[in-house]
Motif scaffolding. Sequence first.
Motif, short mmCIF file in Angstrom:
data_model
loop_
_atom_site.label_atom_id
_atom_site.label_comp_id
_atom_site.label_asym_id
_atom_site.label_seq_id
_atom_site.Cartn_x
_atom_site.Cartn_y
_atom_site.Cartn_z
N ALA A 92 -7.31 1.03 1.65
CA ALA A 92 -6.16 1.38 0.80
C ALA A 92 -6.15 0.56 -0.48
O ALA A 92 -6.56 -0.60 -0.51
CB ALA A 92 -4.87 1.13 1.56
N LYS A 93 -5.69 1.21 -1.54
CA LYS A 93 -5.48 0.50 -2.80
C LYS A 93 -4.30 -0.43 -2.59
O LYS A 93 -3.25 -0.03 -2.11
CB LYS A 93 -5.20 1.48 -3.93
N ARG A 94 -4.49 -1.70 -2.96
CA ARG A 94 -3.44 -2.69 -2.76
C ARG A 94 -2.75 -3.01 -4.08
O ARG A 94 -3.39 -3.10 -5.12
CB ARG A 94 -4.03 -3.97 -2.16
N VAL A 136 0.85 -1.18 0.00
CA VAL A 136 0.00 0.00 0.00
C VAL A 136 0.89 1.23 0.00
O VAL A 136 2.08 1.16 0.35
CB VAL A 136 -0.95 0.02 1.22
N ASP A 151 -1.91 8.81 6.11
CA ASP A 151 -3.15 8.35 5.47
C ASP A 151 -2.78 7.46 4.29
O ASP A 151 -1.75 7.63 3.65
CB ASP A 151 -3.98 9.53 4.97
N PHE A 152 -3.67 6.52 3.98
CA PHE A 152 -3.44 5.55 2.91
C PHE A 152 -4.02 6.04 1.60
O PHE A 152 -5.11 6.60 1.57
CB PHE A 152 -4.07 4.21 3.29
N ILE A 177 1.37 5.17 1.42
CA ILE A 177 0.96 5.98 2.56
C ILE A 177 1.67 7.33 2.52
O ILE A 177 2.82 7.43 2.11
CB ILE A 177 1.25 5.22 3.87
N TYR A 184 -7.13 9.96 -0.32
CA TYR A 184 -6.64 9.29 0.88
C TYR A 184 -7.77 8.84 1.79
O TYR A 184 -8.87 9.38 1.75
CB TYR A 184 -5.76 10.26 1.71
N ASP A 185 -7.46 7.86 2.65
CA ASP A 185 -8.37 7.41 3.71
C ASP A 185 -7.49 6.98 4.89
O ASP A 185 -6.38 6.48 4.69
CB ASP A 185 -9.21 6.23 3.22
N ILE A 206 -6.05 5.70 -1.59
CA ILE A 206 -7.14 4.83 -2.06
C ILE A 206 -7.34 4.95 -3.56
O ILE A 206 -8.02 4.14 -4.17
CB ILE A 206 -8.46 5.11 -1.31
N PRO A 256 -6.59 1.36 6.76
CA PRO A 256 -5.78 0.54 5.86
C PRO A 256 -6.59 -0.43 5.01
O PRO A 256 -6.17 -0.78 3.91
CB PRO A 256 -4.85 -0.22 6.81
#
Length: 90
Positions: free
Chosen positions: A40-42, A9, A17-18, A11, A33-34, A20, A37
């Motif tokens: 989060a976009k993986r 991910v 923040d992760f 950050i 961002y969000d 997205i 976790p």
Amino acid sequence: MSKKLFGYVLIHPTKEDFVIGINDNEMMVTTLYDARPDHAKRFKDFKEIEKFVSPLDDFLLDVAKLYDTGKQYAVEYETSISSQPIEQDE
């Protein structure tokens, strides 16, 4: 403790923040961002990350590994910003 790697991910290094996603339109590129976790976009590998961030002017994001321990998500930073795992909402 057993943990399963979900992938990589991105950050933000200061906000923690992760990422997205990104919104890429003709005027500008915006990073979304969000704080959670699990939103989060993986990514499966670094090639996928490179392709995703290519529209960004600056790449000021840290790459982290996202794990599921069964009770919480744990994020391991390559640059070790935070050693505290982020609790999973039940």
